[in-house]
Enzyme design. Sequence first.
Site, PDB file in Angstrom:
ATOM      1  CB  SER A   1      42.268  53.394 -34.471  1.00  0.00           C
ATOM      2  OG  SER A   1      41.737  52.444 -33.566  1.00  0.00           O
TER       3      SER A   1
ATOM      4  CE  LYS B   1      43.221  49.114 -33.703  1.00  0.00           C
ATOM      5  NZ  LYS B   1      42.007  49.732 -33.114  1.00  0.00           N
TER       6      LYS B   1
ATOM      7  CB  SER C   1      38.571  51.898 -33.305  1.00  0.00           C
ATOM      8  OG  SER C   1      39.102  53.194 -33.255  1.00  0.00           O
TER       9      SER C   1
END
Length: 439
Positions: A107, A32, A131
Amino acid sequence: MTIEAINKKLNAIIYFNKGVSATQSGTPIAIKDNICVKDEPTTCASKILKGFKPPYDATVIKKLKEAGFALLGKSNMDEFAFGSSCETSCYGPTRNPWDPERIPGGSSGGSASSVAAGIVPMALGSDTGGSIRQPASLCGIVGMKPTYGRVSRYGLIAFASSLDQIGPLTRSVSDSAMLLNVISGYDEMDSTSLDLPVPDFTQSLVNDVRKMKIGIPKEYFPEGGIDKEVKKAITKSKDILIALGAEPVEISLPHTEYAVSCYYIIAPAEASSNLARFDGDQYGLRKDAKNMVDMHMGTRTAGFGSEVKRRILLGTYSLSSGYYEAYYLKAMKVRTKIKDDFLNAFKLCDVILTPTTPTPAFKIGEKIDDPLKMYLSDIFTIPANLAGIPGISIPCGFTQAGLPIGLQFLAKPFDEEALIRVAYTFEQNTDFHKRKPKI
Ligand code: GLN
């Protein structure tokens, strides 16, 4: 189809590490974009960090490199991890491989989409209010948020430091256990990481839930507040576990209804403080001006997207004098009540079973103009962050339209082993994880 061709359709990976295939042969993994990788772009999908290359590796990255993983690249995300749909990225939205018109969740949407689409077998994400688990659920894969303090946050660009935790997104529970083994452990660079022995999580890959007590919280099945197909799949999952010998226990988590409001005071408050450092002085974008204040204002105005600005405003407001007691302090008290609810519940059961999300993946554009609607998609994941407890989402069904549905288990602090055992047993006795999206 090549990895690049699949990625063109999904926009899941925003940066491919060019050196990877030529020099490394370990298991590929996507990272990420809010986790620092030395000398590689790390931008939190924000214009304000464009061009930023960290001078050091996050602790989890150091561990992955030592274990021989091949870091394929950085995955797309909501800007600064504020979001549930991966639509607020400055690189454009990521798409759900099961239906490209739909969001992959957020996210960590790029991480979930790339794993579900087979671009990588696994990825790292971060979970502040859901997330990791929410995008895993919407993309039909396994996502685990470890206990707060289990995994070092050193080198994770902070959103809300009392809630953030890094964790694995994988296609199977055994990969999740294996990756958790690699990234867990005390780190002197993160004072909130706990100095506890790390068990070998693969020892918990046991296909047996006999006598395991599974708590069913009535507050997670609200009348009308949950999609019918989701409810049906979760109820069926519970029955599968009972048939395998688990013992259901009715429990109550009475403060659940306050979790979203509590989170949306605490998380933006911490975020507004954490994001003060992005002002053009040291990192990324800088809009030069005649004086320092104009430079800071110009940089922040140009560099942050509208959701980031909204969070900073919300957080600054609730921390300001005269409002602090009414909002932030009250939210902290509610947070303790939510935590106590869980600790009381775990006197009666080993794990708690809930839906991960109230609905399957929604359409791109559907909620982006209605922040409140967007915030409510995390209603079942947020409480675990407030309480600091671990949670896992695994595939447990599909809607008639072919969209994945996720099942969440929660456990007491530092009992990821119970999560792995119950999730593995469910997986071994069902076929949902075997289905692949057609891209
Ligand atoms: N969707 C939640 C938020 O926008 C959670 C985000 C996260 O866990 N990073 O705050």
